[in-house]
Design a protein around this motif. Structure first.
Motif, mmCIF file in Angstrom:
data_model
loop_
_atom_site.group_PDB
_atom_site.id
_atom_site.type_symbol
_atom_site.label_atom_id
_atom_site.label_comp_id
_atom_site.label_asym_id
_atom_site.label_seq_id
_atom_site.Cartn_x
_atom_site.Cartn_y
_atom_site.Cartn_z
ATOM 1 N N ARG A 153 0.246 9.713 1.683
ATOM 2 C CA ARG A 153 1.240 10.567 1.006
ATOM 3 C C ARG A 153 0.549 11.705 0.252
ATOM 4 O O ARG A 153 0.948 12.871 0.348
ATOM 5 N N TYR A 154 -0.495 11.358 -0.498
ATOM 6 C CA TYR A 154 -1.200 12.386 -1.272
ATOM 7 C C TYR A 154 -1.991 13.343 -0.388
ATOM 8 O O TYR A 154 -2.160 14.509 -0.732
ATOM 9 N N LYS A 155 -2.446 12.843 0.770
ATOM 10 C CA LYS A 155 -3.137 13.725 1.724
ATOM 11 C C LYS A 155 -2.167 14.773 2.267
ATOM 12 O O LYS A 155 -2.509 15.954 2.386
ATOM 13 N N LEU A 156 -0.945 14.330 2.588
ATOM 14 C CA LEU A 156 0.075 15.246 3.116
ATOM 15 C C LEU A 156 0.528 16.243 2.048
ATOM 16 O O LEU A 156 0.733 17.422 2.347
ATOM 17 N N LEU A 157 0.684 15.765 0.814
ATOM 18 C CA LEU A 157 1.077 16.668 -0.286
ATOM 19 C C LEU A 157 -0.015 17.696 -0.577
ATOM 20 O O LEU A 157 0.271 18.802 -1.028
ATOM 21 N N GLY A 158 -1.257 17.296 -0.296
ATOM 22 C CA GLY A 158 -2.394 18.214 -0.505
ATOM 23 C C GLY A 158 -2.520 19.272 0.572
ATOM 24 O O GLY A 158 -3.402 20.134 0.489
ATOM 25 N N GLY A 159 -1.672 19.195 1.613
ATOM 26 C CA GLY A 159 -1.664 20.228 2.650
ATOM 27 C C GLY A 159 -2.476 19.896 3.878
ATOM 28 O O GLY A 159 -2.687 20.750 4.740
ATOM 29 N N LEU A 160 -2.949 18.656 4.000
ATOM 30 C CA LEU A 160 -3.732 18.263 5.179
ATOM 31 C C LEU A 160 -2.799 18.072 6.371
ATOM 32 O O LEU A 160 -1.667 17.615 6.210
ATOM 33 N N ALA A 161 -3.277 18.416 7.573
ATOM 34 C CA ALA A 161 -2.473 18.274 8.797
ATOM 35 C C ALA A 161 -2.152 16.803 9.026
ATOM 36 O O ALA A 161 -3.005 15.936 8.809
ATOM 37 N N ALA A 162 -0.905 16.528 9.453
ATOM 38 C CA ALA A 162 -0.423 15.151 9.604
ATOM 39 C C ALA A 162 -1.318 14.316 10.510
ATOM 40 O O ALA A 162 -1.713 13.205 10.148
ATOM 41 N N ARG A 163 -1.655 14.853 11.670
ATOM 42 C CA ARG A 163 -2.469 14.106 12.643
ATOM 43 C C ARG A 163 -3.838 13.748 12.070
ATOM 44 O O ARG A 163 -4.319 12.627 12.207
ATOM 45 N N ARG A 164 -4.438 14.726 11.391
ATOM 46 C CA ARG A 164 -5.776 14.510 10.823
ATOM 47 C C ARG A 164 -5.733 13.475 9.700
ATOM 48 O O ARG A 164 -6.618 12.618 9.586
ATOM 49 N N ALA A 165 -4.694 13.555 8.867
ATOM 50 C CA ALA A 165 -4.533 12.614 7.751
ATOM 51 C C ALA A 165 -4.360 11.186 8.263
ATOM 52 O O ALA A 165 -4.969 10.248 7.745
ATOM 53 N N VAL A 166 -3.539 11.030 9.316
ATOM 54 C CA VAL A 166 -3.275 9.703 9.893
ATOM 55 C C VAL A 166 -4.545 9.122 10.495
ATOM 56 O O VAL A 166 -4.868 7.950 10.272
ATOM 57 N N TYR A 167 -5.278 9.922 11.267
ATOM 58 C CA TYR A 167 -6.501 9.413 11.897
ATOM 59 C C TYR A 167 -7.535 8.993 10.847
ATOM 60 O O TYR A 167 -8.269 8.023 11.037
ATOM 61 N N GLY A 168 -7.575 9.713 9.746
ATOM 62 C CA GLY A 168 -8.496 9.364 8.648
ATOM 63 C C GLY A 168 -8.163 7.999 8.059
ATOM 64 O O GLY A 168 -9.048 7.164 7.850
ATOM 65 N N VAL A 169 -6.868 7.767 7.813
ATOM 66 C CA VAL A 169 -6.402 6.479 7.251
ATOM 67 C C VAL A 169 -6.655 5.349 8.244
ATOM 68 O O VAL A 169 -7.153 4.279 7.880
ATOM 69 N N MET A 170 -6.329 5.579 9.522
ATOM 70 C CA MET A 170 -6.485 4.539 10.539
ATOM 71 C C MET A 170 -7.949 4.166 10.742
ATOM 72 O O MET A 170 -8.272 2.982 10.886
ATOM 73 N N ARG A 171 -8.822 5.149 10.712
ATOM 74 C CA ARG A 171 -10.256 4.872 10.872
ATOM 75 C C ARG A 171 -10.760 4.012 9.711
ATOM 76 O O ARG A 171 -11.486 3.039 9.907
ATOM 77 N N PHE A 172 -10.327 4.357 8.488
ATOM 78 C CA PHE A 172 -10.735 3.607 7.297
ATOM 79 C C PHE A 172 -10.253 2.154 7.373
ATOM 80 O O PHE A 172 -10.993 1.223 7.060
ATOM 81 N N VAL A 173 -9.012 1.958 7.828
ATOM 82 C CA VAL A 173 -8.435 0.608 7.941
ATOM 83 C C VAL A 173 -9.195 -0.217 8.977
ATOM 84 O O VAL A 173 -9.579 -1.362 8.717
ATOM 85 N N MET A 174 -9.430 0.362 10.151
ATOM 86 C CA MET A 174 -10.078 -0.369 11.249
ATOM 87 C C MET A 174 -11.553 -0.652 10.967
ATOM 88 O O MET A 174 -12.076 -1.689 11.366
ATOM 89 N N GLU A 175 -12.228 0.264 10.266
ATOM 90 C CA GLU A 175 -13.644 0.055 9.949
ATOM 91 C C GLU A 175 -13.842 -1.060 8.927
ATOM 92 O O GLU A 175 -14.934 -1.615 8.821
ATOM 93 N N ASN A 176 -12.796 -1.373 8.153
ATOM 94 C CA ASN A 176 -12.909 -2.408 7.127
ATOM 95 C C ASN A 176 -12.375 -3.774 7.576
ATOM 96 O O ASN A 176 -11.947 -4.581 6.752
ATOM 97 N N GLY A 177 -12.388 -3.996 8.860
ATOM 98 C CA GLY A 177 -12.126 -5.338 9.393
ATOM 99 C C GLY A 177 -10.693 -5.689 9.721
ATOM 100 O O GLY A 177 -10.393 -6.872 9.918
ATOM 101 N N ALA A 178 -9.779 -4.722 9.789
ATOM 102 C CA ALA A 178 -8.389 -5.033 10.170
ATOM 103 C C ALA A 178 -8.315 -5.239 11.682
ATOM 104 O O ALA A 178 -9.118 -4.681 12.434
ATOM 105 N N LYS A 179 -7.352 -6.043 12.120
ATOM 106 C CA LYS A 179 -7.206 -6.320 13.553
ATOM 107 C C LYS A 179 -6.451 -5.207 14.258
ATOM 108 O O LYS A 179 -6.677 -4.926 15.423
#
Length: 245
Positions: A108-134
């Motif tokens: 939410r804060y990434k989008l409010l900061g003006g970051l592109a939706a696709r880029r913001a989502v990929y950043g979050v997903m990479r962080f989640v998957m790198e920390n051991g989520a299935k």
């Protein structure tokens, strides 16, 4: 909820549900920037304990515990609790990556900061998957760039959708982002991985989980004795001679 008036079981459960919903909404708006990740209400005979789960507990507590005391006073006044009968605690979220609420707020804060939706989502997903989520799923819907609203779905890894394991393994959160062009909806689903200790994920194993064991060491097959070979050889030879005759 605070008043000890005798009410029916049905009304009590409804009152408890309304209290939790209101409290969750209030804390969600107040502590959005501090990584609010849920609340737990424990009612004991002496007092009511409210445990706030957040990623940044220092900000929740405030300088010398000032902010948590302010929140306690607000809750006490709003719901009519007697003096010193309600207490607020802050608990730190162990694994921030597997908490859907924390990731939803981050997005939410990434989008409010003006970051592109696709880029913001990929950043979050990479962080989640790198920390051991299935697995992880993010859905963003609303007016992204054009005037026409659309929904974008991003998925990675393995996710279950039904059954009893879903209650234990899937963490889900929804947030609304008030952008200049209109309201955008965010939905984050995270599937946690199994943890036998129950700290970083659920203790319960998936019912369809299959463990492939290493094969046992097999004993080498012994070669037959030389005499036997000759015996069978002779038999075969004699049989062949009879056939010729």
């Amino acid at each position: 909820m605070a008043n000890q008036v005798q009410i029916s079981k049905k009304r009590k459960f409804v009152a408890d549900g309304v209290f939790y919903a209101e409290l969750n909404e209030f804390l969600q708006r107040t502590l959005a920037e501090d990584g609010y990740a849920g609340v737990e209400v424990r009612v004991t005979p002496i007092r009511t304990e409210i445990i706030i789960r957040a990623t940044r507990t220092r900000e929740v507590l405030g300088e010398k515990g000032r902010r948590i005391r302010e929140l306690t006073a607000l809750v006490q006044k709003r719901y009519g609790f007697p003096e010193n009968s309600v207490e607020l605690f802050a608990e730190r979220v162990e694994n921030r990556a597997s908490c859907a609420m924390a990731q939803c707020e981050s997005l939410r804060y990434k989008l409010l900061g003006g970051l592109a939706a696709r880029r913001a989502v990929y950043g979050v997903m990479r962080f989640v998957m790198e920390n051991g989520a299935k697995g992880c799923e993010v859905i963003i819907s609303g007016k992204m760039r054009a005037q026409r609203a659309k929904a974008m779905k991003f998925r990675q890894g393995y996710l279950i959708s039904t059954g009893e394991p879903k209650k234990h393994y899937i963490d889900e959160a929804v947030r609304h982002v008030a952008m200049r062009q209109g309201m955008i909806g965010i939905k984050v689903k995270i599937m946690m991985s199994h943890d036998p200790e129950g700290k970083m994920g659920p203790k319960m194993m998936l019912p369809d989980n299959i463990t492939v064991h290493e094969p046992k060491e097999e004993m080498p097959v012994m070669q037959p004795a030389q005499e036997e070979e000759n015996y069978y050889g002779e038999q075969a030879y004699e049989g062949a001679g009879e056939a010729e005759a």
